[in-house]
Scaffold this active site. Structure first.
Site, short mmCIF file in Angstrom:
data_model
loop_
_atom_site.label_atom_id
_atom_site.label_comp_id
_atom_site.label_asym_id
_atom_site.label_seq_id
_atom_site.Cartn_x
_atom_site.Cartn_y
_atom_site.Cartn_z
CE LYS A 234 -4.59 0.91 0.46
NZ LYS A 234 -5.72 -0.09 0.15
CB THR B 37 -14.11 -1.56 -4.87
OG1 THR B 37 -12.76 -1.65 -5.54
CG2 THR B 37 -14.11 -1.91 -3.66
N1 LIG Z 1 -10.88 2.30 -4.77
C1 LIG Z 1 -10.86 0.95 -4.76
O1 LIG Z 1 -11.02 0.44 -5.42
C2 LIG Z 1 -11.07 0.67 -3.37
C3 LIG Z 1 -10.96 1.24 -2.02
N2 LIG Z 1 -11.06 0.82 -0.70
C4 LIG Z 1 -11.35 1.52 0.13
O2 LIG Z 1 -12.78 2.36 0.28
C5 LIG Z 1 -12.81 3.13 1.01
C6 LIG Z 1 -13.11 4.31 -0.08
O3 LIG Z 1 -12.24 4.35 -1.19
P1 LIG Z 1 -12.76 5.20 -2.42
O4 LIG Z 1 -14.12 5.28 -2.64
O5 LIG Z 1 -11.72 4.66 -3.52
O6 LIG Z 1 -12.16 6.66 -2.05
P2 LIG Z 1 -12.77 8.09 -2.92
O7 LIG Z 1 -11.74 9.07 -2.64
O8 LIG Z 1 -13.13 7.81 -4.06
O9 LIG Z 1 -14.09 8.31 -1.96
C7 LIG Z 1 -13.96 8.31 -0.64
C8 LIG Z 1 -15.18 9.07 0.05
O10 LIG Z 1 -15.16 9.08 1.37
C9 LIG Z 1 -15.67 10.35 1.59
N3 LIG Z 1 -15.22 10.90 2.98
C10 LIG Z 1 -14.10 11.39 3.42
N4 LIG Z 1 -14.13 11.47 4.68
C11 LIG Z 1 -15.32 11.51 5.29
C12 LIG Z 1 -15.89 11.51 6.35
N5 LIG Z 1 -15.22 11.94 7.43
N6 LIG Z 1 -17.21 11.41 6.56
C13 LIG Z 1 -17.98 10.89 5.57
N7 LIG Z 1 -17.37 10.66 4.21
C14 LIG Z 1 -15.91 10.76 4.25
C15 LIG Z 1 -15.29 11.28 0.64
O11 LIG Z 1 -15.83 12.59 0.60
C16 LIG Z 1 -15.63 10.41 -0.49
O12 LIG Z 1 -17.00 10.35 -1.05
C17 LIG Z 1 -11.58 3.49 1.43
O13 LIG Z 1 -11.31 2.95 3.05
C18 LIG Z 1 -10.43 2.51 0.66
O14 LIG Z 1 -9.24 2.09 1.10
C19 LIG Z 1 -11.09 -0.75 -0.55
C20 LIG Z 1 -10.74 -1.57 -1.59
C21 LIG Z 1 -10.51 -1.06 -3.07
O1 LIG Z 2 -6.95 -2.80 -6.99
C1 LIG Z 2 -5.90 -2.83 -6.25
O2 LIG Z 2 -4.65 -3.18 -6.64
C2 LIG Z 2 -5.85 -2.57 -4.74
C3 LIG Z 2 -6.98 -1.94 -4.18
C4 LIG Z 2 -6.71 -1.49 -2.83
O3 LIG Z 2 -6.00 -0.77 -2.49
C5 LIG Z 2 -7.62 -2.20 -1.57
O4 LIG Z 2 -8.17 -3.24 -1.99
O5 LIG Z 2 -7.45 -1.59 -0.60
#
Ligand SMILES: NC(=O)C1=CN([C@@H]2O[C@H](COP(=O)(O)OP(=O)(O)OC[C@H]3O[C@@H](n4cnc5c(N)ncnc54)[C@H](O)[C@@H]3O)[C@@H](O)[C@H]2O)C=CC1
Ligand SMILES: O=C(O)CCC(=O)C(=O)O
Length: 411
Positions: free
Chosen positions: A102, A185
């Protein structure tokens, strides 16, 4: 409890259940490599600003290390370490041939212009390019990063190593990205939720959902739940929270967010205190934002019957205990959000094969991987008489431990 202490605790618990040798346990816990780099860039006004970037490569016994890159002000070495370790168990849980890594930069992407973000990403890539690679360590998007970020990494990396599409996943389709990765995801979260609910004779249709985070994961999960007849009654993001007990019209909310950049002033729902979202009455709570949001302060007040951990490490171990005592069923992060890395694997395979899959194939393979992993977790739960988190941890840790011993690395 900080993310690393919590992750180590869950790992040690799984190691105890599996009866792992103490030397092997120690070797699985210590990261393969921790990288910390200074990234100084000129801002658009010409002033210089410095950031610290991290990449933790946790384990490569099962294959190249894999995991996202996060841009967020709270990124710190312990958190990146914990998230890298979670990736090792996650890739093993869904049985894809990767280890875990990561990365992150402590910055606020909302306060940087596109050209500043591009410079920062390119400088970070210059600093780590000789330690990543399609068969060494393959980054992907995480919070605060997206397909554009991956395009910059790909371009900068290729200046040193020649055109290398498989060095990152979650790229734009035009640069070799996979159909279905953007939604993967969230789609995986929905497949995982369906598998869990089926165990209780339930389905998404008609159940109520509260969703924290409306970025990549939260917005896709909301959209797919809405399409399946689930009632998304509360949604929050960094700009605030909204609620409609009859079910929010998610396509309309997505349009509003696209047009205004915010959830505020959406006509189809009432304003909600964002802190209320996690303890709102609902059937299923899906945290899709930051880690540690369910903790000893709020766990006792959670009313959901099911929690699907779409975010990484949303539940502190203290909250885990409180919620378990209340009978709340928690589907753990290292399974629930593994759809993203699973389709990243399909993207990497397509890049290496030089052959693009259609979206139906991506989605049906994702369904197969998620369903297969769910049944393996259930079988670990039965064998070890443990909850779903320990079922997933024992599954992942056992697979990595076996690969480690086969390589002769444990001594
Ligand atoms: N993008 C991916 O493929 C993956 C993401 N994740 C996890 O999913 C979670 C979200 O990731 P993404 O959607 O990619 O990020 P992103 O950056 O696209 O979205 C994050 C969201 O969380 C919101 N946010 C931030 N602080 C907040 C708070 N205090 N209260 C409420 N909402 C808040 C933001 O406004 C935004 O809507 C993270 O924990 C990430 O590690 C897990 C696996 C894969
Ligand atoms: O798609 C990936 O390689 C990693 C996604 C990721 O950071 C996660 O699953 O938390």
């Amino acid at each position: 409890m900080n993310a690393l202490a919590a992750t180590n605790r869950n790992f040690r618990h799984a190691a105890r259940i599996l009866g792992l040798d103490s030397k092997l346990e120690r070797s699985l816990l210590i990261p393969f490599r921790e990288i910390k780099v200074e990234c100084t860039i000129p801002k658009d006004d010409g002033s210089l600003v410095s950031y610290v970037g991290f990449r933790v490569q946790h384990d490569n016994a099962r294959g190249p290390m894999k995991g996202g890159i996060r841009y967020h002000p709270e990124v710190d070495p312990d958190e990146v370490n914990a998230l890298a370790q979670l990736m090792t168990w996650k890739t093993a849980v869904v049985d894809i041939p990767y280890g875990g890594a990561k990365g992150g930069i402590g910055c606020s992407p909302r306060d940087l212009t596109k050209s500043e973000l591009e410079r920062l990403t390119r400088v970070f890539t210059q600093k780590i390019h000789d330690l990543i690679g399609s068969h060494a360590d393959v980054p992907a998007p995480d919070m605060g990063t997206n397909a554009q970020t991956m395009a910059w990494i790909l371009d900068e990396y290729s200046k040193f190593h020649g055109h290398s599409p498989a060095v990152v996943t979650g790229k734009p389709i035009d640069l070799g990205g996979s159909l279905g990765r953007d939604a993967a995801t969230g789609r995986g979260v929905v497949f995982a939720t369906e598998a869990l609910l089926a165990e209780y004779g339930k389905s998404i249709k008609g159940l109520t959902f509260a969703i924290q985070g409306f970025g990549n994961v939260g917005s896709w999960a909301s959209r797919l739940i809405h399409e399946r007849g689930g009632k998304v009654i509360a949604v929050s993001d960094i700009t605030g929270a909204v609620r409609n007990l009859n079910g929010i019209d998610i396509p309309e909310l997505l349009k509003h967010k696209e047009e205004t950049g915010s959830l505020a002033n959406f006509n189809g729902a009432d304003h909600l205190d964002p802190n209320e979202l996690l303890i709102h009455e609902c059937d299923v709570l899906i945290p899709c934002a930051l880690g540690g949001v369910l903790n000893r302060e709020n766990a006792a007040d959670v009313k959901a019957k099911f929690i699907i951990e779409a975010a990484n490490h949303p539940t502190d171990p203290e909250a885990d205990e409180i919620l378990s005592k209340k009978g709340v069923i928690i589907l753990p992060d290292i399974y629930a959000n593994a759809g993203g890395v699973t389709v990243s694997y399909f993207e990497w395979v397509q890049n290496i094969q030089g052959f693009m899959w259609d979206e139906d194939k991506v989605n049906s393979e994702l369904h197969r991987y998620m369903t297969r992993a769910f049944h393996k977790i259930k079988s670990m739960c039965h064998s070890h008489n443990c909850n779903l988190r320990m079922g997933a941890f024992t599954l992942g840790v056992d697979r990595v431990a076996r690969a480690t011993m086969l390589r002769g690395w444990e001594a």
